[in-house]
Design a protein around this motif. Structure first.
Motif, mmCIF file in Angstrom:
data_model
loop_
_atom_site.group_PDB
_atom_site.id
_atom_site.type_symbol
_atom_site.label_atom_id
_atom_site.label_comp_id
_atom_site.label_asym_id
_atom_site.label_seq_id
_atom_site.Cartn_x
_atom_site.Cartn_y
_atom_site.Cartn_z
ATOM 1 N N VAL A 85 -16.567 8.235 23.682
ATOM 2 C CA VAL A 85 -17.871 8.713 22.963
ATOM 3 C C VAL A 85 -17.513 9.162 21.383
ATOM 4 C CG1 VAL A 85 -19.266 10.810 22.965
ATOM 5 C CG2 VAL A 85 -18.560 9.804 25.264
ATOM 6 N N VAL A 86 -16.079 9.619 21.204
ATOM 7 C CA VAL A 86 -15.781 9.867 19.618
ATOM 8 C C VAL A 86 -15.785 8.552 18.970
ATOM 9 C CG1 VAL A 86 -14.018 10.795 18.289
ATOM 10 C CG2 VAL A 86 -14.396 11.944 20.259
ATOM 11 N N ILE A 87 -15.473 7.538 19.616
ATOM 12 C CA ILE A 87 -15.260 6.250 18.786
ATOM 13 C C ILE A 87 -16.379 5.700 18.645
ATOM 14 C CG2 ILE A 87 -14.595 3.921 19.166
ATOM 15 C CD1 ILE A 87 -12.157 4.552 20.851
ATOM 16 N N ALA A 88 -17.532 5.856 19.654
ATOM 17 C CA ALA A 88 -18.861 5.210 19.490
ATOM 18 C C ALA A 88 -19.628 6.099 18.305
ATOM 19 C CB ALA A 88 -19.594 5.239 20.693
ATOM 20 N N LEU A 89 -19.413 7.200 18.187
ATOM 21 C CA LEU A 89 -20.105 8.484 17.259
ATOM 22 C C LEU A 89 -19.420 8.416 15.850
ATOM 23 C CD1 LEU A 89 -21.241 11.016 19.819
ATOM 24 C CD2 LEU A 89 -22.701 8.752 19.027
ATOM 25 N N VAL A 90 -18.074 8.279 15.848
ATOM 26 C CA VAL A 90 -17.654 8.609 14.720
ATOM 27 C C VAL A 90 -16.868 7.450 13.873
ATOM 28 C CG1 VAL A 90 -15.791 9.770 13.665
ATOM 29 C CG2 VAL A 90 -17.034 10.681 15.472
ATOM 30 N N LEU A 91 -16.018 6.629 14.515
ATOM 31 C CA LEU A 91 -15.387 5.467 14.053
ATOM 32 C C LEU A 91 -16.117 4.194 14.080
ATOM 33 C CD1 LEU A 91 -11.955 5.907 15.965
ATOM 34 C CD2 LEU A 91 -12.504 6.431 13.369
#
Length: 485
Positions: A85-91
């Motif tokens: 989820v962090v990868i999808a929304l931030v990176l």
């Protein structure tokens, strides 16, 4: 049986080259090799990411560890989902906004060339060492169970494997890898499912009977509630999240496939879908582990042990697969081969991409594409030879403790990447770029010494939290070299 395994191996390899031919017949230039033409269908990438995430080590260890750790691996998987989820929304939004081919280009734009080369070099060292060790274990298992019976030396299958990977990735790189990963994911799952079905048939049990017996034996226990235990569920969830953020989101190999999607929205759908698929796949592998333990208990099969008489978890799956029948042995070997190929082909392509863009200064908009293609191919061949050299050179020194140490060393290299990206994304500060390599080297060295000597000094044993400490030290080091300019 060895002849049957060899024939199946050759047929599987032929399938890979058929995929390579279809993916490279219309385009074999740099855009296809590095970016897949930005035309990869996101469902294909999502499904193939499963195979790319499961190395040969995971293929054997997840089912085998059910013997001692039950299903307490699952909280780690739930943490993976949070990391995705962090990868999808931030990176991913960052990478698509900058339109990068190598993700370490961001470090150049944020801090400078020394930072870019530092991040790229840490990735190259980590992936070359870690992926070569994973490939070594695949070659070693196949050598022990197949090639050794024919009197073939270890270096022969090692050369064969690397040569095959080199040949089918040389023309179209990541464009081919995206599609071969789909094939390899299928064989990984088939190996697990076929073995479970074979065990159920051998024991005359249904799947519900297996799960009921496993639950009664305590094998399906998910949550470890003892905070002092290394499998404490809170620690597992946090570990899984940061493992995914660093070893997927900050890893050129894993992100390069995501960056072949048509746009950011497709890439985000791919990442979130693959995270949910990962839960299903790991449930399948844990169910396989329960079936292996149940089979050993009912049939009286002697589990493999080391010199001290302790059960070796990683050998449970191959030992029972070869014991059951020739068919399950062949399926296991194909699963191992798929795991090895899926780990190594993407790594080899990513190493080439990183070196070409971050050290040789490749640009997608250059007019000199032909020269870049020639240089790219030489770099690709050179990394394949280096990959092979690491695998073959390690053979005389093979011990399980040394393998674990090398995996630890490879893991330490993600700490500086975590610190660099955290500082870049969540602060507005600039740093003295020439000092970044010093900070990035000192942080993992200090962490390695702490992990080595802390048990003697205090009795505390570091687990995965050493990666977080590594990233924190890098972050603090960057604060020290912060500049007002």
């Amino acid at each position: 049986m060895e002849s049957t395994i060899l024939i199946c191996f050759l047929v599987y390899t032929l399938l890979l080259f058929v995929v390579m031919w279809f993916t490279s017949r219309r385009s074999a230039g740099n855009d296809a090799f590095f970016r897949g033409g930005r035309k990869s269908p996101w469902p294909v990438v999502a499904y193939g990411m499963i195979g790319a995430s499961l190395s040969g080590v995971t293929f054997m260890s997840v089912p085998g560890n059910v013997y001692t750790d039950h299903f307490t691996y699952m909280p780690l998987v739930f943490g993976y989902v949070l990391g995705y989820v962090v990868i999808a929304l931030v990176l991913l939004p960052l990478y698509y906004k900058l339109n990068v081919t190598s993700i370490y280009t961001y470090l150049n734009q944020r801090f400078g060339q020394n930072s870019e080369k530092t991040g790229a070099l840490f990735f190259i060292l980590s992936r070359l060492l870690g992926s070569a060790m994973r490939m070594y274990l695949v070659v070693f298992v196949l050598y022990e169970f197949v090639f050794r019976a024919w009197g073939i030396p270890f270096w022969v299958p090692a050369i064969i494997f690397i040569a095959i990977i080199l040949l089918y990735t040389l023309r179209s790189g990541v464009k081919t890898v995206v599609w071969t990963d789909m094939l390899q994911t299928t064989f990984l799952l088939l190996a697990a499912i076929v073995t479970v079905v074979a065990i159920l048939g051998e024991l005359d049990l249904s799947l519900s009977d297996l799960l009921r017996r496993s639950r009664e034996a305590g094998l399906t226990r998910l949550w470890e509630t003892d905070p002092t235990n290394s499998r404490y569920f809170v620690k597992q969830i946090l570990s899984g999240m940061f493992i995914t953020i660093t070893m997927t989101g900050l890893d050129q190999d894993m992100m390069q496939k995501n960056l072949t999607c048509r746009n950011l929205r497709d890439a985000q759908k791919n990442v979130l879908t693959s995270s949910l698929l990962f839960i299903v796949v790991n449930i399948i592998f844990l169910t396989l582990g329960a079936a292996l333990v149940e089979y050993a208990g009912i049939s009286g099969f002697a589990l493999p042990v080391n010199e001290a008489g302790v059960v070796v978890n990683d050998k449970i799956f191959p030992s029972i697969a070869f014991h059951l029948s020739s068919f399950t042995a062949v399926v296991f070997v194909l699963g191992m081969v798929a795991a090895g190929y899926s780990s190594a082909d993407g790594t080899l392509t990513a190493l080439t991409t990183t070196f070409c863009y971050d050290f040789l200064g490749f640009r997608a908009d250059t007019d000199d594409q032909r020269r870049q293609v020639r240089v790219r191919r030489w770099v690709h061949v050179s990394f394949a030879l280096l990959y092979l050299l690491v695998i073959v050179a390690f053979r005389p020194f093979h011990t399980q403790s040394l393998i674990n140490t090398l995996f630890d060393v490879a893991g330490f290299t993600y700490g500086p990447l975590l610190g660099l990206y955290t500082f870049g994304l969540f602060t507005r500060g600039r740093v003295r770029d020439r000092w970044v390599p010093v900070v990035a080297v000192l942080s993992p060295v200090v962490c390695y010494l702490l992990k080595l000597y802390m048990p003697q000094w205090t009795g505390y044993h570091f687990g995965f939290e050493i990666l977080l400490l590594n990233g924190l030290l890098t972050f603090l080091g960057l604060m020290l070299i912060k500049t007002k300019r």
